[in-house]
Design an enzyme around this catalytic site. Sequence first.
Site, mmCIF file in Angstrom:
data_model
loop_
_atom_site.group_PDB
_atom_site.id
_atom_site.type_symbol
_atom_site.label_atom_id
_atom_site.label_comp_id
_atom_site.label_asym_id
_atom_site.label_seq_id
_atom_site.Cartn_x
_atom_site.Cartn_y
_atom_site.Cartn_z
ATOM 1 C CG HIS A 105 -0.434 0.111 2.531
ATOM 2 N ND1 HIS A 105 0.097 -0.963 3.199
ATOM 3 C CD2 HIS A 105 -0.324 1.153 3.387
ATOM 4 C CE1 HIS A 105 0.507 -0.596 4.398
ATOM 5 N NE2 HIS A 105 0.271 0.700 4.538
ATOM 6 C CG HIS A 107 0.302 4.294 4.852
ATOM 7 N ND1 HIS A 107 -0.501 3.717 5.808
ATOM 8 C CD2 HIS A 107 -0.412 5.326 4.340
ATOM 9 C CE1 HIS A 107 -1.654 4.358 5.863
ATOM 10 N NE2 HIS A 107 -1.634 5.332 4.981
ATOM 11 C CG ASP A 109 4.235 1.156 6.940
ATOM 12 O OD1 ASP A 109 3.693 1.625 5.923
ATOM 13 O OD2 ASP A 109 3.588 0.655 7.871
ATOM 14 C CG HIS A 168 -3.826 -0.051 6.985
ATOM 15 N ND1 HIS A 168 -3.819 0.546 8.229
ATOM 16 C CD2 HIS A 168 -2.715 0.396 6.344
ATOM 17 C CE1 HIS A 168 -2.744 1.320 8.337
ATOM 18 N NE2 HIS A 168 -2.059 1.240 7.204
ATOM 19 C CB CYS A 187 -0.925 -2.209 7.305
ATOM 20 S SG CYS A 187 0.781 -1.770 7.668
ATOM 21 C CE LYS A 190 -4.676 -3.009 12.704
ATOM 22 N NZ LYS A 190 -3.688 -1.915 12.828
ATOM 23 C CG ASN A 198 -2.427 5.386 10.536
ATOM 24 O OD1 ASN A 198 -3.306 6.235 10.661
ATOM 25 N ND2 ASN A 198 -1.520 5.446 9.580
ATOM 26 C CG HIS A 228 2.891 -2.398 11.946
ATOM 27 N ND1 HIS A 228 4.044 -1.706 11.631
ATOM 28 C CD2 HIS A 228 1.909 -1.877 11.169
ATOM 29 C CE1 HIS A 228 3.768 -0.805 10.701
ATOM 30 N NE2 HIS A 228 2.476 -0.895 10.397
#
Length: 247
Positions: A105, A107, A109, A168, A187, A190, A198, A228
Amino acid sequence: MRLLAKTCFLVIILGLKAYAGGDKPEVAYRTETLVITRLAENVYEHTSFLNTRTFGKVPCNGMVITAGKEAVVFDTPADDPTSAELIAWISSDVPRIIKAVVATHFHEDCVGGLREFRKHSIPSHASFGTIKLTKAAGFPVPDKGFREALALGVGDKKVEVRFFGEGHTRDNVVGYYPDEKVLFGGCLIKELNAGKGNLADANVKAWAETVRKVKAAYPDVKVVIPGHGKTGDKSLLDYTIGLFSGE
């Protein structure tokens, strides 16, 4: 002798099950900025660290698939220096030729180290949605786009990339390596007992249904890597579905 042979056989089988299930993953490389963990025979998790205003220093996971003399990377480490570290490890310690890097995606990270991959002439792939959103956000932009799905060859194997829906972010995709039944959820997925995290670009109403589609598509998945936190099994899918059900 028969009892000893049976005992040895049982130990070998249990050891293989523990290895395949990731009970005791092997740390293949560790520095203050990068940790590489072997999850299966040809699958590694790379973990780097992103400093954020809201959540502090956050560990960020990616995936490396190897086969033959080739490798494919999912998500870059959080920055260029750490990406250089990962590229050096794959190229020399494994060693493999990196065929591609996939951004799951838009973002930071996922794309924060794309410049370093480009410096090494490694092509980057992302959905057209991710490419559009990285441009708008001012982040490094992946080279090649796809719509709903992408298949990448790595050695004599294949790795799948698919968009199942929003969660996400509007553009989040997942990667699946059928040969060893490993899912990189990024992301969208979970870790167990995690909070919602976020939600700035999230679609919380669609999230649970998107993960249900992922679960239905890969019923035999053994290892699930979240964006994460701690890697696990398909219980991470159920946990994520439960976390966002009723939104």
